[in-house]
Design an enzyme around this catalytic site. Sequence first.
Site, PDB file in Angstrom:
ATOM      1  N   ASP A 133     -17.539 -60.163  32.464  1.00 19.27           N
ATOM      2  CA  ASP A 133     -18.413 -61.247  32.754  1.00 19.27           C
ATOM      3  C   ASP A 133     -17.755 -62.426  33.471  1.00 19.27           C
ATOM      4  OD1 ASP A 133     -20.724 -60.315  31.338  1.00 19.27           O
ATOM      5  OD2 ASP A 133     -20.352 -61.404  29.610  1.00 19.27           O
ATOM      6  N   ASP A 286     -18.683 -59.171  15.570  1.00 19.18           N
ATOM      7  CA  ASP A 286     -17.937 -58.100  14.951  1.00 19.18           C
ATOM      8  C   ASP A 286     -18.403 -57.958  13.460  1.00 19.18           C
ATOM      9  OD1 ASP A 286     -16.738 -60.418  14.628  1.00 19.18           O
ATOM     10  OD2 ASP A 286     -14.876 -59.443  15.677  1.00 19.18           O
TER      11      ASP A 286
END
Length: 530
Positions: A133, A286
């Site tokens: 990214d 997460d």
Amino acid sequence: MDRLSSASNIFPAGRDGVTGHLGLIWQVIMEPLIVPVLKLLVVVCLGMSIMLFIERVYMGVVIVFVKLFGKKPNKRYKWEPIKDDIELGNSAYPMVLVQVPMYNEKEVYQLSIGAACGLSWPSDRIIIQVLDDSTDPAIKSMVEVECQRWASKGINIKYEIRDNRNGYKAGALKEGMKHSYVKQCDYVAIFDADFQPEPDFLWRTIPFLAHNPEIALVQARWKFVNSDECLMTRMQEMSLDYHFTVEQEVGSATYAFFGFNGTAGVWRISAVNEAGGWKARTTVEDMDLAVRASLQGWKFVYVGDLKVKNELPSTFKAYRYQQHRWSCGPANLFRKMAIEIVKNKKVSVWKKCYVIYSFFFVRKIVAHIVTFLFYCVVLPATVLFPEVTVPKWGAVYIPSVVTLLNAVGTPRSLHLMVFWILFENVMSLHRTKATFIGLLEAGRVNEWVVTEKLGDAPKAKLPAKATKKPRIRIGERLHLLELCAGAYLFFCGCYDFAFGKNRYYIFLFLQSIAFFIAGFGYIGTFVPRS
């Protein structure tokens, strides 16, 4: 008499009597308002301290039992090496996807890509997926060239980019799972850009998933390569070692649940899909995935003796941003998922209580708030008001036991316990602020700043810059919140030294110095701009 004396001490009478009038106003108006509020805060803080104390003692008892009598993960679950099959050949091995998300990781991209490509597994049964990214064209080009270099060596590596950063890491992982070649994969291993797994990582983790269909996640422990870089990294090591040695181990052994650490773990792809995939609604994608998968009935395994090398943030700026994300995200996730957890019917009541009360409320909210509110605000304020007292068990005994229990994870740093206490209290300022931002969904709730990694940069740049004095901008070092907290604690310490009876001034002076050191930026590694 106590109120009169405290008011006269704070506002001693001057020649013109102005300060005397201020003292009278304080005594008649302000003090009657503040004292009841302060007494209430003392009760609330003592209650939170007891909650944290019980949680730490419970965890301590369980971890002792687990270490003495519990079975290791490979004994608790079926584990045996995946064997060759003459008829099936390599197709007997599960297909594994390895995802390496990164963002402008100039200092560590080669280490992480090299470690991922060095994983031992049949070459036709593994896909390395680099999710880049990066917004810096130069860095993006370097990462692509590195991927091409490994591809030329016969490694099945995919370099994937996207035209936006929507969802940050969660968005990148989600996009990565959409590629057609992922459909043939059974499991996905995830490593952040500074993580370097050993070649046998998959051989030690995949068998848990292959032989136990109820297991969704295998989590490894982090091993810090730069823990000795400075005092700040040593303090981080103490906190994180407790997390891995106690919290993760206890969660795995008791409820087969713990928070995914976002890296150094392997997921069953079908479990990820069943849980709804990656979501970017908080900064802890997460933990979000782990909670949702657990509510579907999936089990997690923590393998504490499997360690993956990684880097701790060594600059104070990077650590502050990381702690904001790690504190704000869980609080925000708790706000979003509490009702969903309560209504869930796939897991037991005990597990739901554990997730809501122990995992979220005590560890992610109470622990942050009580540390700052009690020891950096309320306790110092009580020296100004003799009517408000804190029992010795609340001011001394409970925090001492909690501190000792926290320190067991890193025996080599026991001599640094005093520094750790002071440092944790400084950081509790930011954790408490971030916790309330998460609970209230305020302005910076979804702020995501990638933790800066230095790799070997400081060592590599040191000789070249040894003769050149770096230019340091004052604004980069000054931190007003820490300076204000330090001034408040120093004032309370001076007042206690002059008029108090509790002798809190020793702690207050030490804690104020810690806040001043952080406030002036003399903490961690300082890397000047080139």
